[in-house]
Design an enzyme around this catalytic site. Sequence first.
Site, PDB file in Angstrom:
ATOM      1  N   HIS A 193      65.992  56.122  35.733  1.00 13.69           N
ATOM      2  CA  HIS A 193      66.407  57.145  36.431  1.00 13.69           C
ATOM      3  C   HIS A 193      65.253  58.135  36.948  1.00 13.69           C
ATOM      4  CE1 HIS A 193      67.670  59.491  33.041  1.00 13.69           C
ATOM      5  NE2 HIS A 193      67.247  60.714  33.955  1.00 13.69           N
ATOM      6  N   GLU A 213      49.582  68.655  28.511  1.00 14.93           N
ATOM      7  CA  GLU A 213      50.463  69.906  28.712  1.00 14.93           C
ATOM      8  C   GLU A 213      51.026  70.409  27.630  1.00 14.93           C
ATOM      9  OE1 GLU A 213      50.601  72.833  30.157  1.00 14.93           O
ATOM     10  OE2 GLU A 213      51.074  71.829  32.221  1.00 14.93           O
ATOM     11  N   ASP A 215      52.038  74.647  27.572  1.00 17.08           N
ATOM     12  CA  ASP A 215      52.893  75.832  28.325  1.00 17.08           C
ATOM     13  C   ASP A 215      52.706  75.698  29.873  1.00 17.08           C
ATOM     14  OD1 ASP A 215      53.806  78.007  29.234  1.00 17.08           O
ATOM     15  OD2 ASP A 215      52.958  79.158  27.814  1.00 17.08           O
ATOM     16  N   ASP A 221      46.166  77.052  28.106  1.00 18.81           N
ATOM     17  CA  ASP A 221      47.081  77.143  26.978  1.00 18.81           C
ATOM     18  C   ASP A 221      46.586  77.823  25.550  1.00 18.81           C
ATOM     19  OD1 ASP A 221      48.965  76.395  28.728  1.00 18.81           O
ATOM     20  OD2 ASP A 221      48.907  74.039  28.034  1.00 18.81           O
ATOM     21  N   ASP A 255      68.307  51.843  30.844  1.00 16.04           N
ATOM     22  CA  ASP A 255      67.622  52.977  31.418  1.00 16.04           C
ATOM     23  C   ASP A 255      66.211  53.417  31.058  1.00 16.04           C
ATOM     24  OD1 ASP A 255      67.074  55.128  32.963  1.00 16.04           O
ATOM     25  OD2 ASP A 255      68.444  56.732  31.912  1.00 16.04           O
ATOM     26  N   SER A 352      64.792  64.167  30.422  1.00 10.69           N
ATOM     27  CA  SER A 352      65.040  62.776  30.884  1.00 10.69           C
ATOM     28  C   SER A 352      63.626  62.258  30.652  1.00 10.69           C
ATOM     29  CB  SER A 352      65.588  62.703  32.288  1.00 10.69           C
ATOM     30  OG  SER A 352      66.954  62.485  32.330  1.00 10.69           O
TER      31      SER A 352
END
Length: 402
Positions: A193, A213, A215, A221, A255, A352
């Site tokens: 999704h 990544e 922050d 960072d 999913d 997600s």
Amino acid sequence: MRLSNRGKSTQFSTLQWPFFFAFVAALFSTATAQARCNNPNRKIGYCVSIYECPSLIEVVRRYDLAPRDREFLQKSQCTNGYGQSPYVCCTPDKGFTSSNDGSNPMPVTSTTTTRRPSIVKPPSPSNGKGNVLPVPPACGPNSLDNKIYNGKDTPLDQYPWMVLLEYTQKNGKPILNCGGSLINQRYVLTAGHCVVGAIETEVGPLSTIHLGEYDISTEIDCIQEDCNKEVVKLGYEQVIPHPQYQPNNNNRHHDIALIRMAEDVTYTDFIRPVCLPMASSRQAINVGELLTVAGWGRTLLARQSNVKQELAVPVVDHDECARKFSSRNVNLITSQLCAGGEFSKDSCDGDSGGPLMRQSDRNRWYLEGVVSFGNRCGLEGWPAVYTRVADYVDWIEQTLRP
């Protein structure tokens, strides 16, 4: 009561709850020292930050840290040092020796990195290993910091396989909305999704994958004087949802999806793949077992945390979970895994596609689940539902291409 799809603000989106942390005690005690110190081999050195000691940094960054190496690092600790903790007695030594000649330490140099703007690059040829899934020790490394101490902040290099997905909204502005996991130099594993369905119409099309990544609120960072490398931003060649995934079906069966990036990723301390539960190495997931979910935990309307966070969640009996969700007209199947169900402790909107992980007895991390959906967020007695990765390894291997 409506169900919450954890990656987009749709009719299934709900309030978001923050992660709650469970921190552990330090691995070892420290010894009193001044600026000068003695290392475990009784050689004279200086008490400085581990990040400014090239010889011990080399030890820490080894894939497989032997017990003897770990003991040397622990016994190298000192206090009242220079720079960022943890402090070590720095000499050229990289392990135990029989020598005790009192030699001086190596020159100390800074390893701080300044981030430069990243550029989304067009597709490029693969190195031919896009269909190769790494196995330990080439995947699932422990944090560099966790080999030295357990602090109150998530280390910069914690879970270096985690990625953020960027989308282009109708107004042309970018937005970070879903997560994913790097599984090799070319592919990211995420939720179905997050790449097809309502997210395309209500949020926007996928545009960019962010790797490395930590922050999202800062360009650089840093934790005290230690900074990670620049975030890598790549386009993609192809999104591949599982062929049986139905975007408009509330059951969220299958999913799961693959994203083939526009070019191969170069591994660093902050970008590295997670291990998958291959048939030869997977273990049964037991009810009550604690697995780790991590993410930035935010919605389209509010960012709950700018910094990567983690949470331990207990596995819930599948039949019990299925009965619970059946009361909401959701039919769960065995390839869906339930975990959580404690008040205010949950994965939530914005998480997600992110990872549900298990750490092996050899300190390697395996991707056991992909964040799928739940009944709101952090409700007592309502666990989150994850796609069980082990059930899709065959599909993943068959789908990857060089």
